[in-house]
Write an enzyme that holds these catalytic residues in place. Sequence first.
Site, PDB file in Angstrom:
ATOM      1  N   TYR A  59     -62.786   9.080  24.958  1.00 45.95           N
ATOM      2  CA  TYR A  59     -62.119   7.774  25.043  1.00 45.95           C
ATOM      3  C   TYR A  59     -62.875   6.784  24.173  1.00 45.95           C
ATOM      4  O   TYR A  59     -64.119   6.788  24.171  1.00 45.95           O
ATOM      5  CB  TYR A  59     -62.098   7.244  26.486  1.00 45.95           C
ATOM      6  CG  TYR A  59     -60.715   7.302  27.086  1.00 45.95           C
ATOM      7  CD1 TYR A  59     -59.667   6.602  26.490  1.00 45.95           C
ATOM      8  CD2 TYR A  59     -60.456   8.052  28.224  1.00 45.95           C
ATOM      9  CE1 TYR A  59     -58.387   6.671  27.021  1.00 45.95           C
ATOM     10  CE2 TYR A  59     -59.183   8.115  28.753  1.00 45.95           C
ATOM     11  CZ  TYR A  59     -58.148   7.420  28.145  1.00 45.95           C
ATOM     12  OH  TYR A  59     -56.894   7.481  28.657  1.00 45.95           O
ATOM     13  N   GLU A  61     -61.574   3.179  23.607  1.00 44.25           N
ATOM     14  CA  GLU A  61     -60.772   1.945  23.558  1.00 44.25           C
ATOM     15  C   GLU A  61     -61.578   0.831  22.910  1.00 44.25           C
ATOM     16  O   GLU A  61     -62.793   0.731  23.116  1.00 44.25           O
ATOM     17  CB  GLU A  61     -60.333   1.549  24.962  1.00 44.25           C
ATOM     18  CG  GLU A  61     -59.229   2.453  25.485  1.00 44.25           C
ATOM     19  CD  GLU A  61     -58.839   2.158  26.918  1.00 44.25           C
ATOM     20  OE1 GLU A  61     -59.349   1.188  27.503  1.00 44.25           O
ATOM     21  OE2 GLU A  61     -58.027   2.929  27.457  1.00 44.25           O
ATOM     22  N   ASP A 205     -42.374  -1.386   5.475  1.00 45.01           N
ATOM     23  CA  ASP A 205     -42.561  -0.104   6.136  1.00 45.01           C
ATOM     24  C   ASP A 205     -42.476   0.959   5.044  1.00 45.01           C
ATOM     25  O   ASP A 205     -41.390   1.310   4.589  1.00 45.01           O
ATOM     26  CB  ASP A 205     -41.460   0.079   7.189  1.00 45.01           C
ATOM     27  CG  ASP A 205     -41.569   1.409   7.917  1.00 45.01           C
ATOM     28  OD1 ASP A 205     -42.256   2.312   7.408  1.00 45.01           O
ATOM     29  OD2 ASP A 205     -40.942   1.552   8.981  1.00 45.01           O
ATOM     30  N   THR A 231     -46.374   5.713   8.335  1.00 48.11           N
ATOM     31  CA  THR A 231     -46.830   6.932   8.987  1.00 48.11           C
ATOM     32  C   THR A 231     -47.738   7.655   8.001  1.00 48.11           C
ATOM     33  O   THR A 231     -47.835   7.271   6.827  1.00 48.11           O
ATOM     34  CB  THR A 231     -45.645   7.844   9.376  1.00 48.11           C
ATOM     35  OG1 THR A 231     -44.829   8.026   8.223  1.00 48.11           O
ATOM     36  CG2 THR A 231     -44.822   7.240  10.493  1.00 48.11           C
ATOM     37  N   LYS A 234     -45.689  11.985   6.125  1.00 49.71           N
ATOM     38  CA  LYS A 234     -44.516  12.287   5.285  1.00 49.71           C
ATOM     39  C   LYS A 234     -45.012  12.627   3.879  1.00 49.71           C
ATOM     40  O   LYS A 234     -45.715  13.616   3.725  1.00 49.71           O
ATOM     41  CB  LYS A 234     -43.538  11.111   5.336  1.00 49.71           C
ATOM     42  CG  LYS A 234     -43.008  10.862   6.756  1.00 49.71           C
ATOM     43  CD  LYS A 234     -41.953   9.781   6.786  1.00 49.71           C
ATOM     44  CE  LYS A 234     -41.343   9.634   8.172  1.00 49.71           C
ATOM     45  NZ  LYS A 234     -41.993   8.627   9.004  1.00 49.71           N
ATOM     46  N   ARG A 240     -50.255  13.594  11.940  1.00 47.65           N
ATOM     47  CA  ARG A 240     -49.063  12.905  12.442  1.00 47.65           C
ATOM     48  C   ARG A 240     -49.452  11.632  13.176  1.00 47.65           C
ATOM     49  O   ARG A 240     -49.903  11.671  14.314  1.00 47.65           O
ATOM     50  CB  ARG A 240     -48.286  13.835  13.376  1.00 47.65           C
ATOM     51  CG  ARG A 240     -47.015  13.228  13.968  1.00 47.65           C
ATOM     52  CD  ARG A 240     -46.141  14.286  14.589  1.00 47.65           C
ATOM     53  NE  ARG A 240     -45.611  15.158  13.567  1.00 47.65           N
ATOM     54  CZ  ARG A 240     -44.503  14.927  12.865  1.00 47.65           C
ATOM     55  NH1 ARG A 240     -43.776  13.858  13.111  1.00 47.65           N
ATOM     56  NH2 ARG A 240     -44.117  15.761  11.934  1.00 47.65           N
TER      57      ARG A 240
HETATM   58  N1  DSN Z   1     -37.709  10.245  11.746  1.00 50.28           N
HETATM   59  C1  DSN Z   1     -38.157   9.807  10.450  1.00 50.28           C
HETATM   60  C2  DSN Z   1     -37.273  10.276   9.355  1.00 50.28           C
HETATM   61  O1  DSN Z   1     -36.793  11.385   9.450  1.00 50.28           O
HETATM   62  O2  DSN Z   1     -37.072   9.562   8.386  1.00 50.28           O
HETATM   63  C3  DSN Z   1     -38.379   8.364  10.403  1.00 50.28           C
HETATM   64  O3  DSN Z   1     -39.208   7.997  11.446  1.00 50.28           O
END
Ligand code: DSN
Length: 421
Positions: A59, A61, A205, A231, A234, A240
């Site tokens: 942990y 925090e 984003d 994120t 990708k 992730r």
């Molecule tokens: N679920 C993602 C996508 O497929 O673009 C976005 O969060």
Amino acid sequence: MAYFNEEMEASIDAIDPKIGELIKSELERQRTHIELIASENFVPRAVLEAAGAVLTNKYAEGYPHNKYYGGCEFVEEIEEIANARAKAIFGANHSNVQPHSGTSANQAVYFTVMNPGDTMLAMRLDQGGHLSHGHPINFTGRLYSIATYGVDRETETINYDEVERLAKESRPKIIVAGASAYPRKLDFKRFRAIADEVGAILMTDMAHIAGLVAGGVHDNPTPHSHFVTSTTHKTLRGARGAFVLCTDVFAKDLDRIVFPGIQGGPILQIIAGKAITFKLASEPSFKLYAAQIVKNAASLSAALAERGFRIVSGGTDNHLMLVDLRPKKQTGKDAVKLLGEAGITANKNAIPFDPEKPMITSGLRFGTAAITTRGMKEAEMTVIADAIDKVLSSPDDVALRKSVRSKMADLGAAFPLYESL
Ligand code: DSN
């Protein structure tokens, strides 16, 4: 054996063969199928190792040097390294690598600058946006007043004059740039000019394009945005999770919102994975990777167009394309199933002004980040486009799908994945 429970040292296969078997099946699926989901990728083995590390036991925090728990000396150094690397790659003043997901990262920014009832202006989900950009079912749609922009009916690209008009009309507190299904480059400078004109905060984003930004093949939103969210799994090809970048003036407030505002303990093994992700994304080889993703997307899009598919907006500048299936008399829902049977994984996607319902759609979204990770190049894009065309042109031909499935498995075998696993 001195453990209270002797299973402590046992493998998954010994403890839970069913789950072990399913994990192996998933690995085999990833190896033998052609992965075209634009938001997916294959992480390096080092990231897999970090994600399974003993950091999960800890942990922590709070923030480095101000943690609420003892024993944080190693994990807070990991967190500091991750933040430093994120800032260096994207040229940011401040980074927070604790958000568990892209939606949490977006939520952190909204909570930092908006109160319930405030207005946000973002791209509509059915024309490329994301659920967390204001969909009625999402918390954003429930808490805020939502104004949306879309794409022009003719060009199927963002009309920035129209965004400006909508911004002046809706006077949003925050404007969101960024999308989940938009195949063209985004003009962050223009977005910022519009935000400044109406006194709004600009949040970009960049989840889909973060790897392209890191690799220098898409403009960097950071110098133009008050906040950037992303994120890490990708095109960035990492653990992730997510992170937020912002200018110094928002740093303290943002950190307080991430913890204790909306999250508890950070997921430290994933933060270690993010640190490794950022290290790899700053290597020269990542630039080559990002450039090849874009070349492959252009090549796949052109090959599909040659075979009679209509590509939304006429092509792509990034890692993804939207394919209008109406010339092939298919829906997105059916096409995903047919392609799945043929060893090709994709997702249905609404095309702009789609006449079909969201669960049916007239389109597919294809992305090239994952197949580029495997080493595939332009020649393989033609093979894949050909397979897609054959399968979708003959939906009644079960034998054809079987034969394409075997060809796709052979193609996968020629570009091995996780050989050391
Ligand atoms: N679920 C993602 C996508 O497929 O673009 C976005 O969060």
